[in-house]
Write a protein that holds these residues in place. Structure first.
Motif, short mmCIF file in Angstrom:
data_model
loop_
_atom_site.label_atom_id
_atom_site.label_comp_id
_atom_site.label_asym_id
_atom_site.label_seq_id
_atom_site.Cartn_x
_atom_site.Cartn_y
_atom_site.Cartn_z
N ALA A 408 36.77 42.87 43.36
CA ALA A 408 37.40 41.87 42.50
C ALA A 408 37.75 40.65 43.34
CB ALA A 408 38.65 42.43 41.81
N ARG A 409 37.39 39.49 42.82
CA ARG A 409 37.70 38.22 43.48
C ARG A 409 37.18 38.20 44.92
NH1 ARG A 409 42.17 39.58 40.18
NH2 ARG A 409 42.47 38.03 38.52
N ARG A 411 36.74 40.67 46.97
CA ARG A 411 37.37 41.61 47.91
C ARG A 411 37.11 43.04 47.46
NH1 ARG A 411 43.92 42.01 49.08
NH2 ARG A 411 43.81 43.43 50.87
N VAL A 412 36.75 43.91 48.40
CA VAL A 412 36.56 45.33 48.10
C VAL A 412 37.94 45.99 48.07
CG1 VAL A 412 35.53 47.50 48.83
CG2 VAL A 412 34.28 45.36 49.14
N LEU A 413 38.29 46.54 46.91
CA LEU A 413 39.60 47.16 46.73
C LEU A 413 39.56 48.67 46.98
CD1 LEU A 413 40.58 45.44 43.36
CD2 LEU A 413 41.02 44.62 45.68
N GLY A 414 38.42 49.27 46.77
CA GLY A 414 38.32 50.72 46.90
C GLY A 414 36.97 51.16 46.39
N VAL A 415 36.93 52.36 45.83
CA VAL A 415 35.65 52.94 45.43
C VAL A 415 35.89 53.89 44.25
CG1 VAL A 415 35.79 54.92 46.99
CG2 VAL A 415 33.55 54.05 46.31
N VAL A 416 34.87 53.99 43.39
CA VAL A 416 34.86 54.99 42.32
C VAL A 416 33.67 55.90 42.57
CG1 VAL A 416 34.62 55.40 39.85
CG2 VAL A 416 35.95 53.45 40.66
N VAL A 417 33.91 57.21 42.60
CA VAL A 417 32.85 58.20 42.81
C VAL A 417 32.67 58.98 41.51
CG1 VAL A 417 32.04 60.14 44.17
CG2 VAL A 417 33.47 58.39 45.24
N VAL A 418 31.43 59.01 40.99
CA VAL A 418 31.13 59.79 39.79
C VAL A 418 30.05 60.80 40.13
CG1 VAL A 418 31.81 58.01 38.15
CG2 VAL A 418 29.50 58.00 39.05
N THR A 419 30.08 61.96 39.49
CA THR A 419 29.10 63.01 39.76
C THR A 419 28.65 63.65 38.45
OG1 THR A 419 30.70 64.83 39.92
CG2 THR A 419 30.28 63.54 41.92
N VAL A 439 32.54 49.85 36.18
CA VAL A 439 33.39 49.75 37.36
C VAL A 439 33.69 48.29 37.69
CG1 VAL A 439 33.55 50.25 39.84
CG2 VAL A 439 32.64 51.97 38.28
N ALA A 440 32.70 47.42 37.54
CA ALA A 440 32.92 46.00 37.83
C ALA A 440 33.98 45.41 36.91
CB ALA A 440 31.61 45.23 37.70
N ARG A 441 33.91 45.76 35.63
CA ARG A 441 34.94 45.28 34.70
C ARG A 441 36.30 45.88 35.03
NH1 ARG A 441 32.39 44.77 28.61
NH2 ARG A 441 30.47 43.71 29.18
N ALA A 442 36.28 47.16 35.38
CA ALA A 442 37.54 47.83 35.68
C ALA A 442 38.18 47.27 36.95
CB ALA A 442 37.32 49.33 35.84
N ALA A 443 37.36 46.80 37.89
CA ALA A 443 37.90 46.29 39.16
C ALA A 443 38.84 45.13 38.93
CB ALA A 443 36.75 45.87 40.09
N LEU A 444 38.50 44.24 37.99
CA LEU A 444 39.37 43.11 37.70
C LEU A 444 40.68 43.57 37.11
CD1 LEU A 444 39.57 40.05 37.87
CD2 LEU A 444 38.58 39.93 35.57
N ASN A 445 40.62 44.58 36.22
CA ASN A 445 41.87 45.14 35.67
C ASN A 445 42.70 45.79 36.76
OD1 ASN A 445 39.70 45.88 33.10
ND2 ASN A 445 41.49 44.65 32.67
N ILE A 446 42.03 46.50 37.65
CA ILE A 446 42.74 47.13 38.77
C ILE A 446 43.42 46.06 39.63
CG2 ILE A 446 42.32 48.23 41.02
CD1 ILE A 446 42.50 50.34 39.04
N ASP A 447 42.69 44.99 39.91
CA ASP A 447 43.26 43.93 40.77
C ASP A 447 44.42 43.24 40.07
OD1 ASP A 447 43.13 42.66 43.29
OD2 ASP A 447 42.26 40.88 42.36
N ASN A 448 44.30 43.00 38.77
CA ASN A 448 45.42 42.40 38.03
C ASN A 448 46.64 43.30 38.10
OD1 ASN A 448 43.87 40.20 37.31
ND2 ASN A 448 43.30 41.03 35.31
#
Length: 686
Positions: A408-409, A411-419, A439-448
């Motif tokens: 987001a913006r 910057r790498v905030l973290g990671v999502v792992v799916v299996t 995940v890309a959409r969620a990253a902005l929500n996470i950053d907010n």
């Protein structure tokens, strides 16, 4: 558009300004106001009030430049006004001052417009820049959908004529996209039972209900020698008010049998999942809740497990060298869900931290910010703990995994792992695209949520460091006080304090800074420090307020606060009180009589009034002085008089212990959560 106008005669609207603007106003809140030739605001729309906070009664008749233009832009505003009054239309991005003081970047159209006297004034039309950018991004997403989707997509108007088709649909029909526009299906491809399909589409328009997976068979110019079969779906296009604008058609060639039919279902499911992600993720600014929403969207429809992890350095904004070193390369799990509750993965709970394994896919994804698929052999290597052998063995049984960075913006905030477990088909290209998009959409929500959590924590820390609610023991007074924030999600500028003065007297102060958040807490801290400094120089209450007025004025013209400062003499029992626009203190006698002091109210600090006078009241033995902020007595469903009457009723039992009395007051006047910050200070003579 609903607007408020001054009562003077307003000329007829120009023809060009009249018409239906419903679609645009639903997409973008449009603020509109007018200024006369003298620059005074004569019309103010509801949207302008919503976007900029100024109520009509506060702005009509006032110079728009003084209220709305930031100080640094006054010269530019004058230049633009002259150009508009010369008949020019001005378009640009300009900051506009909100009622609470912050600046709102807006896309502006400023047009010449006759004022009530027939002179050349201005009509200003503005939309918030962030909303324009949001619309741009939404249109870009729609464009991407039309250009990249393998599914044939088309939009049709209420007359069932094509408005737009994508390349996939054009190839299916063997007719260029341009040749579709403006024509009906019966004109483009009559050989596919087009008349029956048009009857079905008309029914969709009339009923407002979607129709899914209608089969059509026929021949088109794309393959005139062979029959082909398509799965067609039609859904009404509705605007924000539910008005039917037409319909959207999606077509999938299912000639090759069940494989194509299954792919159609998956494609519809993907689009539905993507739409659902937009509404389900980011419903709050709570970081943990947002992470939980991500895993709930992904599992089980798209994956069998999902694990949301954020870098500890992102969660802890402390920039000190020691902190940075201790959190470098550390991930914290925020939320996770796994398919088998009895498996060792049950130990992977939220809040756990772990070091990113060096030389693994984890490190590559975090460092490069690029998603990648993991092979079964890669998964055990991610768990380095020798005690986690059972976990590694379990993970080795998974069928496939994908690791996607939260970016987001920039910057790498973290990671999502799916299996996915074995027995379920591996992620294909479309699955990966959809996972990455979610995940890309969620990253902005996470950053907010992260930024909000960080800022709120900073504001709370600042407020706690500046507010000392541990009251001292002073001569001649028994004391207690309370501070209640309006919510768990915000802090404000209400405060109280008690100061021991050098001559044995006691200074009592309570105040309310306009606004909320870090800024209000910081202003409150400056005022509290100023009060303590000045009080020890034994300044009089009126001198105290004059000095505080100058302090607030120095902080900026948009700053404002109210305050009461009182000095109690335990020898004489006299209490000298000065007010700066603050609600009147209450005095309760030993017999239970309640009086609200009616001395000079003064003007709020920062307004430049500086005419502060004092009122002296004698506190007889057993008397109670009550200082409070307006959040105690005012709310959306209760006016000032009702609140003061309710406070008087609550003070009838002023003889009970102060702590119990304080609880009684708050419970009586605030049965529900307060709508504004509340501070209360009680002082009783022995």
């Amino acid at each position: 558009m609903d607007t408020y106008q001054e009562t003077s005669e307003v000329p007829d609207q120009p023809v060009a300004a009249v018409g239906y603007a419903g679609v645009l106003s639903e997409l973008l809140p449009i603020a509109l106001w007018r200024e006369d030739a003298d620059g005074l605001v004569v019309e103010w729309s509801l949207a302008a009030q919503d976007l900029l906070g100024h109520r009509p009664e506060d702005i009509l008749g006032r110079p728009g430049s003084d209220v709305l233009v930031p100080d640094a832009n006054h010269e530019l505003a004058d230049q633009l006004t002259r150009r508009v009054q010369a008949g020019e239309t001005v378009v640009g991005t300009l900051p506009v001052r909100h009622r609470d003081g912050h600046q709102v970047p807006m896309e502006m159209w400023i047009l010449p417009s006759p004022d009530p006297q027939g002179r050349t004034g201005s009509m200003l039309i503005a939309v918030e820049t962030s909303e324009v950018l949001r619309m741009r991004d939404s249109l870009a997403a729609l464009q991407s959908l039309f250009t990249q989707s393998p599914i044939g997509l088309g939009t049709l108007g209420p007359d069932l004529r094509f408005l737009r088709v994508n390349d996939a649909l054009a190839r299916m029909n063997g007719v260029s996209a341009a040749e579709h526009v403006g024509k009906r299906l019966t004109e483009v491809v009559p050989g596919v039972n087009a008349a029956a399909l048009e009857r079905l589409m008309r029914k969709v328009l009339e009923c407002g209900s979607a129709v899914v997976d209608v089969r059509r068979t026929g021949r088109t110019p794309a393959d005139p020698d062979h029959d082909r079969t398509w799965s067609c779906s039609y859904a009404p296009l509705l605007d924000g008010s539910g008005r039917r604008l037409g319909l959207i058609a999606s077509l999938i060639d299912i000639t090759d049998g069940q494989r194509a039919q299954a792919e159609a279902e998956r494609a519809r499911s993907r689009f539905a999942l993507l739409a659902e992600a937009g509404t389900r993720i980011g419903t709050t600014l709570d970081l943990g809740q947002t992470a939980q929403e991500i895993v709930e969207v992904l599992v089980p429809r798209l994956a069998d497990s999902a694990d949301v992890q954020l870098l500890e350095a992102v969660l802890d904004p402390d920039e000190s060298a020691a902190s940075a070193a201790s959190t470098r390369g550390v991930l914290r799990r925020l939320a996770s869900v796994f398919p088998d509750p009895a498996a060792p993965t049950a130990k992977l709970t939220a809040g756990q931290t772990f070091q990113i394994p060096a030389g693994t896919a984890y490190e590559q994804v975090i460092t490069e910010g690029v998603a990648m698929n993991l092979f079964t052999a890669d998964i055990p290597a991610l768990i380095k703990d020798p005690r986690a052998a059972a976990l590694r063995a379990y993970l080795a049984t998974l069928g496939c995994a994908r690791m996607v960075p939260l970016v987001a913006r920039g910057r790498v905030l973290g990671v999502v792992v799916v299996t996915r477990v074995r027995g379920r088909e591996a992620f294909d290209h479309e699955d990966c695209v959809l996972i990455d998009e979610v995940v890309a959409r969620a990253a902005l929500n996470i950053d907010n949520a992260r930024m909000y959590t960080t800022q709120r924590a900073a504001a709370l820390t600042l407020q706690r460091s500046l507010t000392n609610n541990a009251l001292p023991e002073v001569a001649g007074l028994e004391l207690t006080g309370r501070y209640l924030p309006a919510s768990d999600h915000d802090v404000g500028g209400d405060w109280f304090d008690v100061i021991e003065l050098p001559d044995g007297r006691t200074g009592l102060v309570i105040g309310d800074v306009m606004g909320h958040g870090i800024h209000a807490a910081a202003v409150m801290g400056q005022l509290r420090t100023a009060v303590r400094t000045l009080a020890r120089h034994q300044v009089t209450p009126e001198q105290m307020l004059r000095s505080l007025d100058a302090v607030v004025a120095d902080l900026g013209e948009d700053e404002m606060a109210t305050c009461v400062y009182a000095v109690h003499d335990p020898v004489t029992g006299a209490c000298v009180i000065a007010r700066a626009g603050h609600p009147p203190p209450a005095v309760v006698t030993a017999s239970g009589a309640v009086t609200f002091l009616d001395g000079p109210p003064g003007t709020p600090l920062g307004t430049g009034g500086r005419e502060f006078r004092t009122e002296e009241v004698r506190l007889e033995p057993g008397s109670l002085l009550v200082l409070y902020t307006d959040g105690l007595i005012e709310s959306r469903d209760r006016d000032l008089d009702e609140g003061m009457a309710g406070l008087a009723d609550a003070l009838r039992g002023a003889g009970e212990p102060l702590e119990d009395l304080c609880d009684t007051i708050l419970a009586s006047l605030l049965p529900d959560a307060p709508q504004d910050d509340v501070a209360v200070l009680l002082a009783r003579t022995p």
